[in-house]
Design a protein around this motif. Structure first.
Motif, PDB file in Angstrom:
ATOM      1  N   GLY A  94     -59.816   9.552 -17.738  1.00  0.00           N
ATOM      2  CA  GLY A  94     -59.913   8.409 -18.636  1.00  0.00           C
ATOM      3  C   GLY A  94     -60.265   7.109 -17.930  1.00  0.00           C
ATOM      4  O   GLY A  94     -59.905   6.018 -18.395  1.00  0.00           O
ATOM      5  N   THR A  95     -60.964   7.190 -16.823  1.00  0.00           N
ATOM      6  CA  THR A  95     -61.382   6.002 -16.081  1.00  0.00           C
ATOM      7  C   THR A  95     -62.402   5.224 -16.915  1.00  0.00           C
ATOM      8  O   THR A  95     -63.362   5.819 -17.420  1.00  0.00           O
ATOM      9  N   PRO A  96     -62.208   3.908 -17.078  1.00  0.00           N
ATOM     10  CA  PRO A  96     -63.157   3.120 -17.868  1.00  0.00           C
ATOM     11  C   PRO A  96     -64.571   3.143 -17.278  1.00  0.00           C
ATOM     12  O   PRO A  96     -64.761   2.903 -16.087  1.00  0.00           O
ATOM     13  N   LEU A  97     -65.536   3.459 -18.121  1.00  0.00           N
ATOM     14  CA  LEU A  97     -66.934   3.535 -17.721  1.00  0.00           C
ATOM     15  C   LEU A  97     -67.771   2.611 -18.594  1.00  0.00           C
ATOM     16  O   LEU A  97     -67.415   2.325 -19.738  1.00  0.00           O
ATOM     17  N   LYS A  98     -68.909   2.198 -18.055  1.00  0.00           N
ATOM     18  CA  LYS A  98     -69.926   1.477 -18.821  1.00  0.00           C
ATOM     19  C   LYS A  98     -71.084   2.443 -18.986  1.00  0.00           C
ATOM     20  O   LYS A  98     -71.615   2.948 -17.998  1.00  0.00           O
ATOM     21  N   GLU A  99     -71.429   2.718 -20.205  1.00  0.00           N
ATOM     22  CA  GLU A  99     -72.536   3.647 -20.439  1.00  0.00           C
ATOM     23  C   GLU A  99     -73.825   3.085 -19.837  1.00  0.00           C
ATOM     24  O   GLU A  99     -74.053   1.881 -19.835  1.00  0.00           O
ATOM     25  N   ALA A 100     -74.640   3.977 -19.336  1.00  0.00           N
ATOM     26  CA  ALA A 100     -75.891   3.593 -18.688  1.00  0.00           C
ATOM     27  C   ALA A 100     -76.915   3.154 -19.717  1.00  0.00           C
ATOM     28  O   ALA A 100     -76.953   3.668 -20.832  1.00  0.00           O
ATOM     29  N   SER A 101     -77.734   2.221 -19.296  1.00  0.00           N
ATOM     30  CA  SER A 101     -78.841   1.817 -20.156  1.00  0.00           C
ATOM     31  C   SER A 101     -79.934   2.881 -20.080  1.00  0.00           C
ATOM     32  O   SER A 101     -79.941   3.732 -19.192  1.00  0.00           O
ATOM     33  N   ARG A 102     -80.846   2.832 -21.001  1.00  0.00           N
ATOM     34  CA  ARG A 102     -81.938   3.812 -20.984  1.00  0.00           C
ATOM     35  C   ARG A 102     -82.797   3.679 -19.746  1.00  0.00           C
ATOM     36  O   ARG A 102     -83.427   4.631 -19.317  1.00  0.00           O
ATOM     37  N   ALA A 103     -82.806   2.489 -19.162  1.00  0.00           N
ATOM     38  CA  ALA A 103     -83.608   2.250 -17.965  1.00  0.00           C
ATOM     39  C   ALA A 103     -82.932   2.768 -16.700  1.00  0.00           C
ATOM     40  O   ALA A 103     -83.579   2.938 -15.675  1.00  0.00           O
ATOM     41  N   ALA A 104     -81.634   3.024 -16.762  1.00  0.00           N
ATOM     42  CA  ALA A 104     -80.902   3.480 -15.580  1.00  0.00           C
ATOM     43  C   ALA A 104     -81.367   4.875 -15.168  1.00  0.00           C
ATOM     44  O   ALA A 104     -81.528   5.753 -16.003  1.00  0.00           O
ATOM     45  N   HIS A 107     -79.633   8.075 -16.312  1.00  0.00           N
ATOM     46  CA  HIS A 107     -78.711   7.651 -17.378  1.00  0.00           C
ATOM     47  C   HIS A 107     -77.256   7.897 -17.014  1.00  0.00           C
ATOM     48  O   HIS A 107     -76.444   8.259 -17.849  1.00  0.00           O
ATOM     49  N   VAL A 108     -76.920   7.725 -15.736  1.00  0.00           N
ATOM     50  CA  VAL A 108     -75.548   7.921 -15.272  1.00  0.00           C
ATOM     51  C   VAL A 108     -74.774   6.620 -15.490  1.00  0.00           C
ATOM     52  O   VAL A 108     -75.229   5.556 -15.091  1.00  0.00           O
ATOM     53  N   PRO A 109     -73.614   6.697 -16.128  1.00  0.00           N
ATOM     54  CA  PRO A 109     -72.834   5.474 -16.331  1.00  0.00           C
ATOM     55  C   PRO A 109     -72.315   4.902 -15.016  1.00  0.00           C
ATOM     56  O   PRO A 109     -72.331   5.569 -13.987  1.00  0.00           O
ATOM     57  N   ARG A 110     -71.864   3.661 -15.087  1.00  0.00           N
ATOM     58  CA  ARG A 110     -71.185   3.005 -13.965  1.00  0.00           C
ATOM     59  C   ARG A 110     -69.721   2.875 -14.325  1.00  0.00           C
ATOM     60  O   ARG A 110     -69.343   2.955 -15.486  1.00  0.00           O
ATOM     61  N   LEU A 111     -68.924   2.623 -13.310  1.00  0.00           N
ATOM     62  CA  LEU A 111     -67.521   2.314 -13.561  1.00  0.00           C
ATOM     63  C   LEU A 111     -67.410   0.915 -14.149  1.00  0.00           C
ATOM     64  O   LEU A 111     -68.160   0.013 -13.767  1.00  0.00           O
ATOM     65  N   ASP A 112     -66.503   0.721 -15.064  1.00  0.00           N
ATOM     66  CA  ASP A 112     -66.215  -0.607 -15.595  1.00  0.00           C
ATOM     67  C   ASP A 112     -65.186  -1.219 -14.650  1.00  0.00           C
ATOM     68  O   ASP A 112     -63.978  -1.036 -14.810  1.00  0.00           O
ATOM     69  N   MET A 113     -65.671  -1.914 -13.638  1.00  0.00           N
ATOM     70  CA  MET A 113     -64.801  -2.399 -12.571  1.00  0.00           C
ATOM     71  C   MET A 113     -63.758  -3.400 -13.065  1.00  0.00           C
ATOM     72  O   MET A 113     -62.661  -3.450 -12.532  1.00  0.00           O
ATOM     73  N   ARG A 114     -64.075  -4.165 -14.083  1.00  0.00           N
ATOM     74  CA  ARG A 114     -63.088  -5.126 -14.598  1.00  0.00           C
ATOM     75  C   ARG A 114     -61.872  -4.419 -15.164  1.00  0.00           C
ATOM     76  O   ARG A 114     -60.758  -4.913 -15.075  1.00  0.00           O
ATOM     77  N   CYS A 115     -62.068  -3.249 -15.738  1.00  0.00           N
ATOM     78  CA  CYS A 115     -60.959  -2.500 -16.345  1.00  0.00           C
ATOM     79  C   CYS A 115     -60.378  -1.429 -15.418  1.00  0.00           C
ATOM     80  O   CYS A 115     -59.187  -1.132 -15.492  1.00  0.00           O
ATOM     81  N   ALA A 116     -61.209  -0.842 -14.570  1.00  0.00           N
ATOM     82  CA  ALA A 116     -60.781   0.306 -13.759  1.00  0.00           C
ATOM     83  C   ALA A 116     -60.161  -0.084 -12.421  1.00  0.00           C
ATOM     84  O   ALA A 116     -59.399   0.690 -11.848  1.00  0.00           O
ATOM     85  N   ARG A 117     -60.469  -1.270 -11.936  1.00  0.00           N
ATOM     86  CA  ARG A 117     -60.026  -1.653 -10.590  1.00  0.00           C
ATOM     87  C   ARG A 117     -58.513  -1.810 -10.539  1.00  0.00           C
ATOM     88  O   ARG A 117     -57.911  -2.454 -11.383  1.00  0.00           O
ATOM     89  N   TRP A 118     -57.933  -1.221  -9.499  1.00  0.00           N
ATOM     90  CA  TRP A 118     -56.478  -1.248  -9.310  1.00  0.00           C
ATOM     91  C   TRP A 118     -56.152  -2.139  -8.122  1.00  0.00           C
ATOM     92  O   TRP A 118     -56.784  -2.040  -7.069  1.00  0.00           O
ATOM     93  N   ASP A 119     -55.161  -3.001  -8.281  1.00  0.00           N
ATOM     94  CA  ASP A 119     -54.806  -3.947  -7.221  1.00  0.00           C
ATOM     95  C   ASP A 119     -53.633  -3.485  -6.367  1.00  0.00           C
ATOM     96  O   ASP A 119     -53.145  -4.224  -5.516  1.00  0.00           O
ATOM     97  N   GLY A 120     -53.166  -2.274  -6.585  1.00  0.00           N
ATOM     98  CA  GLY A 120     -52.047  -1.766  -5.807  1.00  0.00           C
ATOM     99  C   GLY A 120     -50.703  -2.149  -6.371  1.00  0.00           C
ATOM    100  O   GLY A 120     -49.673  -1.872  -5.765  1.00  0.00           O
ATOM    101  N   GLY A 121     -50.700  -2.765  -7.537  1.00  0.00           N
ATOM    102  CA  GLY A 121     -49.449  -3.176  -8.155  1.00  0.00           C
ATOM    103  C   GLY A 121     -48.484  -2.017  -8.313  1.00  0.00           C
ATOM    104  O   GLY A 121     -48.879  -0.927  -8.689  1.00  0.00           O
TER     105      GLY A 121
END
Length: 128
Positions: A94-104, A107-121
């Motif tokens: 369930g890692t947050p992803l950003k769907e790839a654009s048609r130009a990518a 068409h492999v998505p990227r990670l949604d770093m704003r939501c998926a990044r963990w700070d070690g809390g």
């Protein structure tokens, strides 16, 4: 590239032993919760030693036994050559992803770093 690219205390005492720095990187990797990620630079910052390249080198040499897909590039691009394997793990966790654009490419998505990044809390006790 040799172990010379790892921080100076990273050399093993025994030829078959895992370098100390590598052990520490892998320990941090195992702390990252499912569905979350840290960048190579985040791991180095957490350890207070090395940098993104050194962490990447450890992951390339020794990361197969830990959840390697949770240590990523800062731009969220999936690890080249391992995109589909990583994507399977991200979807299962369930890692947050950003769907790839048609130009990518592919068409492999990227990670949604704003939501998926963990700070070690929650794991600040005893980390170096």
């Amino acid at each position: 590239m040799s172990q010379e690219s790892l921080p100076s205390d990273a050399g093993p005492e025994h030829p078959d032993a895992l370098p100390e720095y590598a052990e520490r990187v892998l320990e941090v990797t195992e702390l990252i919760p499912p569905g979350r990620v840290m960048t190579y630079g985040d791991v180095a910052e957490w350890l207070g030693e090395g940098g993104p390249r050194q962490v990447g080198r450890v992951m390339a040499l020794y990361g197969g036994a830990v959840p390697w897909w949770r240590v990523v590039r800062a731009d969220g691009v999936l690890l080249p050559g391992h995109e589909l394997r990583a994507l399977g793990h991200y979807r299962a966790e369930g890692t947050p992803l950003k769907e790839a654009s048609r130009a990518a490419e592919g068409h492999v998505p990227r990670l949604d770093m704003r939501c998926a990044r963990w700070d070690g809390g929650g794991y600040t006790e005893g980390h170096t």
